[in-house]
Design a protein around this motif. Structure first.
Motif, PDB file in Angstrom:
ATOM      1  N   UNK A  13       0.818  -1.108   0.089  1.00 26.07           N
ATOM      2  CA  UNK A  13      -0.012  -0.033   0.132  1.00 26.07           C
ATOM      3  C   UNK A  13       1.027   1.279  -0.001  1.00 26.07           C
ATOM      4  N   UNK A  14       2.187   1.238   0.338  1.00 21.76           N
ATOM      5  CA  UNK A  14       3.022   2.433   0.450  1.00 21.76           C
ATOM      6  C   UNK A  14       3.948   2.599  -0.867  1.00 21.76           C
ATOM      7  N   UNK A  15       3.494   1.438  -1.921  1.00 23.80           N
ATOM      8  CA  UNK A  15       4.320   1.835  -3.215  1.00 23.80           C
ATOM      9  C   UNK A  15       3.373   2.868  -4.091  1.00 23.80           C
ATOM     10  N   UNK A  16       4.172   3.556  -4.836  1.00 20.69           N
ATOM     11  CA  UNK A  16       3.380   4.346  -5.651  1.00 20.69           C
ATOM     12  C   UNK A  16       3.709   3.832  -7.213  1.00 20.69           C
ATOM     13  N   UNK A  17       2.502   4.159  -7.987  1.00 18.82           N
ATOM     14  CA  UNK A  17       2.805   3.393  -9.207  1.00 18.82           C
ATOM     15  C   UNK A  17       3.837   3.547 -10.282  1.00 18.82           C
ATOM     16  N   UNK A  18       4.709   4.866  -9.888  1.00 18.70           N
ATOM     17  CA  UNK A  18       6.007   4.801 -10.602  1.00 18.70           C
ATOM     18  C   UNK A  18       7.157   4.215  -9.935  1.00 18.70           C
ATOM     19  N   UNK A  30      12.440  -4.844   0.667  1.00 16.27           N
ATOM     20  CA  UNK A  30      11.543  -6.169   0.403  1.00 16.27           C
ATOM     21  C   UNK A  30      10.133  -5.818   0.258  1.00 16.27           C
ATOM     22  N   UNK A  31       9.335  -6.154  -0.603  1.00 15.37           N
ATOM     23  CA  UNK A  31       7.977  -5.867  -0.567  1.00 15.37           C
ATOM     24  C   UNK A  31       7.410  -6.785   0.387  1.00 15.37           C
ATOM     25  N   UNK A  32       6.836  -6.412   1.628  1.00 18.02           N
ATOM     26  CA  UNK A  32       6.160  -7.619   2.380  1.00 18.02           C
ATOM     27  C   UNK A  32       5.007  -8.214   1.959  1.00 18.02           C
ATOM     28  N   UNK A  90      -1.616  -8.840  -5.125  1.00 19.42           N
ATOM     29  CA  UNK A  90      -2.850  -9.022  -5.638  1.00 19.42           C
ATOM     30  C   UNK A  90      -3.984  -9.093  -4.599  1.00 19.42           C
ATOM     31  N   UNK A  91      -3.657  -9.391  -3.418  1.00 16.23           N
ATOM     32  CA  UNK A  91      -4.877  -9.154  -2.604  1.00 16.23           C
ATOM     33  C   UNK A  91      -5.089  -7.914  -2.205  1.00 16.23           C
ATOM     34  N   UNK A  92      -4.355  -7.038  -2.487  1.00 21.67           N
ATOM     35  CA  UNK A  92      -4.679  -5.341  -2.258  1.00 21.67           C
ATOM     36  C   UNK A  92      -5.630  -4.898  -3.502  1.00 21.67           C
ATOM     37  N   UNK A  93      -5.587  -5.548  -4.370  1.00 19.94           N
ATOM     38  CA  UNK A  93      -6.324  -5.091  -5.546  1.00 19.94           C
ATOM     39  C   UNK A  93      -5.408  -4.529  -6.793  1.00 19.94           C
ATOM     40  N   UNK A  94      -4.089  -4.654  -6.548  1.00 18.15           N
ATOM     41  CA  UNK A  94      -3.296  -4.090  -7.541  1.00 18.15           C
ATOM     42  C   UNK A  94      -3.277  -5.027  -8.780  1.00 18.15           C
ATOM     43  N   UNK A  95      -3.303  -4.366 -10.006  1.00 14.78           N
ATOM     44  CA  UNK A  95      -3.319  -5.092 -11.198  1.00 14.78           C
ATOM     45  C   UNK A  95      -2.210  -6.112 -11.412  1.00 14.78           C
TER      46      UNK A  95
END
Length: 109
Positions: free
Chosen positions: A7-12, A83-85, A92-97
């Motif tokens: 959730x803390x990652x930005x699209x770019x 590391x992405x926790x 995927x569970x967070x709804x990211x494509x």
């Protein structure tokens, strides 16, 4: 171990996916760089060419184990890496494509 929540990652934000080819083919984050952990040392130069010189490398795998190993290696090299926790499962569970190489909807293998 430096970590970041999906959730803390930005699209770019720069994302390095270290899962194996079959996992990548099933689905991945759009725009991620794919270097399987089994080929990482041999293909390290690809990362240094593609990664932003002044930005952080967010390392992801299926659940966080393999990406933790690569993150530690990068940190030891003096590179700003986290590391992405929860890995692609959390992504995927967070709804990211999750997409295939063709841009179709994918899934986490």
């Amino acid at each position: 171990m430096p970590t970041v929540q999906v959730g803390d990652l930005k699209d770019d934000d720069f994302l390095l996916d270290v899962r194996e080819d079959d996992e990548w083919q099933a689905g991945h984050a759009e725009g991620a760089l794919h270097i399987p952990i089994s080929e990482f040392v041999a293909r390290y130069g690809e990362l240094t060419e593609a990664a932003p010189q002044d930005g952080r490398i967010n390392v992801i795998c299926r659940s966080g184990g393999r990406s933790a190993q690569v993150t530690m290696y990068l940190v030891q090299q003096g590179i700003d890496a986290v590391n992405v926790d929860g890995g692609m499962q959390a992504w995927s569970a967070s709804g990211r494509p999750v997409v295939t190489d063709g841009g179709d909807p994918g899934f986490v293998l």
